[in-house]
Design a protein around this motif. Structure first.
Motif, mmCIF file in Angstrom:
data_model
loop_
_atom_site.group_PDB
_atom_site.id
_atom_site.type_symbol
_atom_site.label_atom_id
_atom_site.label_comp_id
_atom_site.label_asym_id
_atom_site.label_seq_id
_atom_site.Cartn_x
_atom_site.Cartn_y
_atom_site.Cartn_z
ATOM 1 N N TYR A 142 33.770 35.474 48.056
ATOM 2 C CA TYR A 142 34.450 35.571 47.278
ATOM 3 C C TYR A 142 34.869 34.587 46.324
ATOM 4 C CZ TYR A 142 35.904 39.269 50.734
ATOM 5 O OH TYR A 142 35.855 40.686 51.364
ATOM 6 N N GLN A 143 35.335 35.276 44.842
ATOM 7 C CA GLN A 143 35.436 34.317 43.506
ATOM 8 C C GLN A 143 37.031 33.306 43.609
ATOM 9 O OE1 GLN A 143 35.937 37.151 40.544
ATOM 10 N NE2 GLN A 143 36.272 35.888 39.133
ATOM 11 N N GLU A 144 37.515 34.297 45.315
ATOM 12 C CA GLU A 144 38.313 33.101 45.030
ATOM 13 C C GLU A 144 38.302 32.935 46.811
ATOM 14 O OE1 GLU A 144 40.676 31.870 43.127
ATOM 15 O OE2 GLU A 144 40.052 33.951 41.522
ATOM 16 N N SER A 179 28.368 35.813 37.991
ATOM 17 C CA SER A 179 27.975 35.528 37.116
ATOM 18 C C SER A 179 28.251 34.948 35.913
ATOM 19 C CB SER A 179 26.824 33.912 37.450
ATOM 20 O OG SER A 179 27.257 32.673 36.658
ATOM 21 N N HIS A 180 28.920 34.585 34.995
ATOM 22 C CA HIS A 180 29.308 34.792 34.293
ATOM 23 C C HIS A 180 28.722 33.687 32.916
ATOM 24 C CE1 HIS A 180 32.482 37.024 33.439
ATOM 25 N NE2 HIS A 180 33.524 36.756 34.568
ATOM 26 N N ARG A 181 27.265 32.919 33.495
ATOM 27 C CA ARG A 181 26.280 31.634 33.213
ATOM 28 C C ARG A 181 25.345 32.376 31.856
ATOM 29 N NH1 ARG A 181 28.122 26.023 36.635
ATOM 30 N NH2 ARG A 181 30.136 26.452 36.041
ATOM 31 N N THR A 226 46.800 41.221 41.096
ATOM 32 C CA THR A 226 45.763 42.339 40.862
ATOM 33 C C THR A 226 44.647 42.672 39.363
ATOM 34 O OG1 THR A 226 47.406 43.339 39.634
ATOM 35 C CG2 THR A 226 47.810 43.463 42.167
ATOM 36 N N LEU A 227 45.289 40.691 39.231
ATOM 37 C CA LEU A 227 44.005 41.038 37.619
ATOM 38 C C LEU A 227 42.690 40.474 37.787
ATOM 39 C CD1 LEU A 227 46.277 39.060 35.093
ATOM 40 C CD2 LEU A 227 46.063 41.078 35.785
ATOM 41 N N SER A 228 41.898 40.585 36.995
ATOM 42 C CA SER A 228 40.813 40.263 38.028
ATOM 43 C C SER A 228 40.765 38.401 37.549
ATOM 44 C CB SER A 228 39.681 40.794 36.896
ATOM 45 O OG SER A 228 39.815 39.755 35.175
HETATM 46 N N1 LIG Z 1 44.308 44.580 43.525
HETATM 47 C C1 LIG Z 1 43.975 45.330 42.489
HETATM 48 N N2 LIG Z 1 45.248 46.210 42.435
HETATM 49 C C2 LIG Z 1 45.305 46.954 40.867
HETATM 50 N N3 LIG Z 1 43.584 46.612 40.364
HETATM 51 C C3 LIG Z 1 43.406 46.071 40.629
HETATM 52 C C4 LIG Z 1 42.812 45.480 41.828
HETATM 53 N N4 LIG Z 1 41.777 44.850 41.734
HETATM 54 C C5 LIG Z 1 41.346 44.459 40.522
HETATM 55 N N5 LIG Z 1 42.159 45.350 39.989
HETATM 56 C C6 LIG Z 1 42.046 45.608 38.649
HETATM 57 O O1 LIG Z 1 40.917 46.698 38.118
HETATM 58 C C7 LIG Z 1 39.978 45.720 37.500
HETATM 59 C C8 LIG Z 1 38.285 45.573 37.713
HETATM 60 O O2 LIG Z 1 38.354 44.267 38.434
HETATM 61 P P1 LIG Z 1 37.823 43.361 38.886
HETATM 62 O O3 LIG Z 1 37.966 41.786 39.693
HETATM 63 O O4 LIG Z 1 36.364 43.988 39.480
HETATM 64 O O5 LIG Z 1 36.885 42.434 37.560
HETATM 65 P P2 LIG Z 1 35.931 41.084 36.951
HETATM 66 O O6 LIG Z 1 34.469 42.013 36.871
HETATM 67 O O7 LIG Z 1 34.878 40.669 38.790
HETATM 68 O O8 LIG Z 1 35.950 40.351 36.221
HETATM 69 P P3 LIG Z 1 36.499 39.156 35.951
HETATM 70 O O9 LIG Z 1 34.860 38.554 35.562
HETATM 71 O O10 LIG Z 1 37.244 38.297 36.121
HETATM 72 O O11 LIG Z 1 36.295 38.356 38.384
HETATM 73 C C9 LIG Z 1 40.632 45.034 36.325
HETATM 74 O O12 LIG Z 1 41.047 45.909 35.481
HETATM 75 C C10 LIG Z 1 41.472 44.717 37.706
HETATM 76 O O13 LIG Z 1 43.082 44.311 37.266
#
Ligand SMILES: Nc1ncnc2c1ncn2[C@@H]1O[C@H](COP(=O)(O)OP(=O)(O)OP(=O)(O)O)[C@@H](O)[C@H]1O
Ligand SMILES: [Mg+2]
Length: 508
Positions: free
Chosen positions: A85-87, A198-200, A404-406
């Motif tokens: 996982y990422q985190e 990856s973002h790179r 809940t943010l990415s």
């Molecule tokens: N558990 C959750 N509850 C609510 N919204 C969520 C949850 N997990 C993710 N999201 C939302 O779903 C969307 C996609 O998130 P995700 O984590 O898949 O992005 P990502 O492509 O992995 O981004 P990053 O490059 O920043 O890691 C985002 O808008 C995020 O806020």
């Protein structure tokens, strides 16, 4: 070739966000399939569906020719899918070996079989080129890169046919990424498929076979050849526009010119020493100057930042802000004197994960708002809104829990906290400020950091990405084995010169 994995029409709705909106993905055995997309595009959500951590609302998954329902993490592992996982989801209080075999079928060992688990752990760590990590060490005491290795060892322990890696290189330095790629090549050579996020973008070119690009929960391109698709094309697909990912221009002279002539010293570090971490470190940061530390993970760079901020207590040496010594080993004293820090591990060190964006952003400015009574909440919200806009935090909702943010958007929240109240800020310390941040948002962050410097704030930063240090900093310090081995104007240096200094004398 028969695909190993087929995902079709995967949709996932969260309250207020359609994170996945009918995504298709096909992965072949033995390939490295890269998943790209801006922060919040849906990458992690898609791989959490694969890991059995999220149930999709719609869509089907076919794995090794069979339709599968990945009802939970155990089901996914049994099917042969392992996820990093990422985190990182390691348990800090448990040992390295316990973490590797956590929830493992082989792992119902009592005390008598602990030696066996430790032997197996040692073998896996050795395979990863990290035989030096003691299986009994508490995971919480390992540096970020060490945790990454443990997480990888856990994935390997399952003999998976598909390994999903969500930004595995984000916590790694240059040499460590090389090691990661060696492991990936070994795996794919044995027929294991890897999904790589990856973002790179330069990494994609080096390790990737094919690329799928996500944008706003949709796959806008699927299975493109990684080596022949240009960076411009990929970025345009990710963002829907042409992005300038240049560094902001340095001010001509005076303000934050190379030597910051005439500007007062904000920070002076004299002979700072922490045995085992760093030795006799001296440096200065002037008002309006950005000073970058380049060095390998484990070179002592993060520890230096932490000691300056008072999160570690040095054995010797002094830290002075505006010419006056700061009490060592005391972060409150550091904050009172105008220091702010965005640490390396946002999840454990920097964010209240269950708090809202607004709650997290205003932690630093709390005292300021506390004295205003009810009026303050409105002011606070207005300020938070301004930061959300400035950093393009998505979704732009201050009431949303940070959890809940990415990942990239979480990183922006950490920075927003310090940007909220720059009035009292004298020195901003940034450890890997763009980790997990996408190319578009990086440019925004660079601009914000440069703007803060423009207001007279001193910035001390660490980044594993040498181009970032060179592009952003006015002055660069190279750290090797706990010592500063070079100090100089960033403009006189190029990437290979810095890499040489970083690695010289190291075994790599
Ligand atoms: N558990 C959750 N509850 C609510 N919204 C969520 C949850 N997990 C993710 N999201 C939302 O779903 C969307 C996609 O998130 P995700 O984590 O898949 O992005 P990502 O492509 O992995 O981004 P990053 O490059 O920043 O890691 C985002 O808008 C995020 O806020
Ligand atoms: Mg993610």
């Amino acid at each position: 070739m028969e695909p190993l994995l087929l995902m079709r029409g995967i949709a996932k709705q969260f309250p207020g966000v359609r994170a996945l909106d009918g995504v298709d993905l096909d992965v072949r055995p033995g390939e490295v399939h890269c998943l790209l997309g801006q922060n919040g595009a849906g990458k992690s959500t898609l791989i959490k569906v694969l890991a059995g951590a999220h149930q999709p609302d719609e869509g089907e998954i076919v794995f090794a020719g069979e339709p599968v329902r990945l009802a939970g993490p155990t089901a996914a592992m049994r099917a042969g899918i392992a996820t990093i996982y990422q985190e990182l989801d390691l348990v800090d209080g448990l040992s390295v070996a316990e973490n590797i075999f956590l929830g493992h079928e082989r792992a119902r060992f009592g005390f008598t079989r602990r030696a066996e688990a430790e032997r197996a752990a040692r073998e896996l760590l050795g395979r990863l080129g990290h035989g030096e990590i003691p299986p009994r060490r508490e995971v919480g005491r390992l540096p970020a890169a060490g945790k990454q290795v443990v997480s990888m060892a856990r994935a390997l322990s399952h003999d998976a046919r598909l390994i999903v890696m969500d930004e595995p290189s984000a916590a790694l330095a240059h040499d460590e990424v090389g090691n990661l790629f060696r492991i990936i090549r070994e795996l794919t050579g044995a027929g294991v498929a890897v999904v790589y996020i990856s973002h790179r973008l330069e990494e994609i070119r080096e390790i990737g076979d094919r690329v799928t690009v996500l944008k706003d929960g949709r796959a806008v391109a699927g299975g493109l050849p990684a080596r022949t698709t240009s960076t411009e094309e990929i970025v345009a697909m990710m963002t829907g526009r042409d992005v300038e990912y240049a560094f902001p221009e340095r001010p001509k002279s005076g303000a934050s010119g190379a030597s910051g002539e005439g500007r007062a010293e904000v920070l002076r570090v004299e002979g700072l020493t922490l045995p085992g971490a760093f030795e006799d470190v001296s440096l200065t940061v002037r008002a309006g100057e950005i000073v970058g530390l380049a060095g390998l993970v484990g070179s002592g760079r993060s520890e230096i930042l932490e000691a300056v901020y008072g999160a570690r207590r040095p054995a010797r040496g002094r830290v002075l802000v505006d010419g006056r010594p700061v009490r060592p080993g005391d972060t409150r004293a550091a904050v009172r004197r105008g220091m702010g820090m965005a640490p390396e591990e946002r999840k454990s060190q920097a964010l209240l994960m269950n708090e809202t964006v607004a709650g997290n952003v205003s932690v630093a400015g709390l005292s300021r708002y506390a004295s205003f009574g009810w009026l303050s909440r409105r002011r606070e919200l207005a300020d938070v809104h301004r930061q959300i806009e400035a950093l393009d935090i998505r979704p732009p909702d201050p009431g949303r829990p940070v959890v809940t943010l990415s990942g990239g958007n979480q990183q922006k929240v950490v920075l927003a906290r310090w940007l909220l109240d720059p009035a009292g800020l004298r020195l901003l310390i940034l450890d890997e400020p763009t980790r997990g941040v996408d190319v578009g948002a990086r440019a925004e962050l660079y601009a914000v950091i440069r703007e803060l410097a423009g207001r007279g704030i001193g910035v001390l930063l660490v980044s594993s990405e040498v181009p970032e240090v060179l592009g952003l900093a006015d002055r660069v310090l190279v750290v090797r084995d706990g010592r500063v081995v070079h100090t100089g104007d960033a403009r006189g240096l190029d990437e290979s010169a810095v890499l040489n200094m970083i690695m010289e004398g190291s075994a790599l």
